[in-house]
Design an enzyme around this catalytic site. Structure first.
Site, mmCIF file in Angstrom:
data_model
loop_
_atom_site.group_PDB
_atom_site.id
_atom_site.type_symbol
_atom_site.label_atom_id
_atom_site.label_comp_id
_atom_site.label_asym_id
_atom_site.label_seq_id
_atom_site.Cartn_x
_atom_site.Cartn_y
_atom_site.Cartn_z
ATOM 1 N N LYS A 63 12.057 13.979 -9.772
ATOM 2 C CA LYS A 63 11.412 13.956 -8.454
ATOM 3 C C LYS A 63 12.220 14.818 -7.490
ATOM 4 O O LYS A 63 13.431 14.635 -7.338
ATOM 5 C CB LYS A 63 11.329 12.524 -7.932
ATOM 6 C CG LYS A 63 10.377 11.652 -8.741
ATOM 7 C CD LYS A 63 10.419 10.221 -8.299
ATOM 8 C CE LYS A 63 9.837 10.025 -6.925
ATOM 9 N NZ LYS A 63 9.951 8.602 -6.499
HETATM 10 C C1 E4P Z 1 7.910 6.586 -5.295
HETATM 11 O O1 E4P Z 1 8.801 6.244 -6.066
HETATM 12 C C2 E4P Z 1 8.123 6.584 -3.839
HETATM 13 O O2 E4P Z 1 9.408 7.071 -3.582
HETATM 14 C C3 E4P Z 1 7.937 5.203 -3.308
HETATM 15 O O3 E4P Z 1 6.688 4.710 -3.722
HETATM 16 C C4 E4P Z 1 8.065 5.110 -1.789
HETATM 17 O O4 E4P Z 1 7.703 3.807 -1.425
HETATM 18 P P1 E4P Z 1 8.022 3.164 0.002
HETATM 19 O O5 E4P Z 1 7.267 3.947 1.035
HETATM 20 O O6 E4P Z 1 7.569 1.753 -0.111
HETATM 21 O O7 E4P Z 1 9.502 3.280 0.202
#
Ligand code: E4P
Length: 227
Positions: free
Chosen positions: A86
């Site tokens: 990522k």
């Molecule tokens: C995926 O892994 C994203 O980083 C994650 O879903 C972000 O979620 P949040 O907005 O609840 O922190």
């Protein structure tokens, strides 16, 4: 729409990997920080639980082009096949996405808040883009609409980049993105549970058991068949 689990909690990963049809696990630095401890041991344990065929998405912590590329290669070397790196939708990130995807790495461009960012990520060769649905909905922006726009743009362009919608606070948001053509979504443990739970399902199951017992006694259908 395929589902991934958005957590690094080993107990949750074991549970949902056993019972739910998930195709992988996603993490980010915040998710990993919630578990603490030895991060390499944690990532290795996640890989062991889900096996080599399911996806594991791990986010870079470096922020410059050269270091992002170096870190991404080290992540994949450590966690093996079906590991997706990522990379946030920044200038340095976008440059790294182009280099890494050209080398065959599976990249998920994350922290996507607009369709324009998704378009750039797709053109850079990303395997996935991760729009943050509830972070948009939380600020009165249209998270589901943004996913719909991305789905339409990707369908028109014929890109192989897929949408991995993320950041969900409700089960309805998950269903809403599924209905607008989202390919995959990553969902936290609580929301994942809510996708299945329904009190009328529970009372229905209890009713079936009670009616069976009243008519046929203690033996299950399996026990009758085996006689
Ligand atoms: C995926 O892994 C994203 O980083 C994650 O879903 C972000 O979620 P949040 O907005 O609840 O922190």
């Amino acid at each position: 729409m395929k589902l991934l689990l958005d957590t690094a909690n080993l107990e949750d990963i074991r549970y949902f990997n056993t019972y739910y049809p998930i195709v992988g696990v996603t993490t980010n630095p915040t998710i990993l920080s919630k578990e603490g401890g030895d991060v390499l041991k944690l990532l290795r344990s996640i890989r062991e639980i889900i096996g080599s065929e399911r996806q594991l998405h791990v986010q870079v912590t470096e922020s410059t082009y050269e270091k992002i590329v170096e870190e991404a290669e080290a992540i994949v070397a450590f966690l093996g096949k079906n590991t997706f790196v990522k990379i946030p939708a920044t200038d340095e990130g976008l440059r790294a996405v182009q280099t890494l995807s050209a080398k065959g790495y599976g990249i998920t461009v994350t922290a996507v808040l607009t369709a324009a960012q998704a378009l750039l990520a797709s053109n850079a060769g990303a395997a996935y883009v991760a729009p943050y649905v509830s972070r948009l909905e939380n600020i009165c922006a249209d998270g589901v609409g943004t996913v719909a726009d991305i789905a339409e743009i990707f369908a028109i362009s014929g890109t192989t980049t897929q949408i991995l919608a993320a950041s969900f606070k409700t089960a309805k948001e998950v269903l809403d993105v599924a209905a607008v053509g989202c390919h995959t979504a990553t969902v936290g443990s609580d929301v994942m549970k809510k996708l299945l739970q329904h009190p009328t399902t529970d009372t229905s199951v209890a009713g079936f058991a009670s009616d069976w017992k009243t008519a046929f006694g203690e033996k299950t259908l399996l026990e009758c068949l085996k006689k």
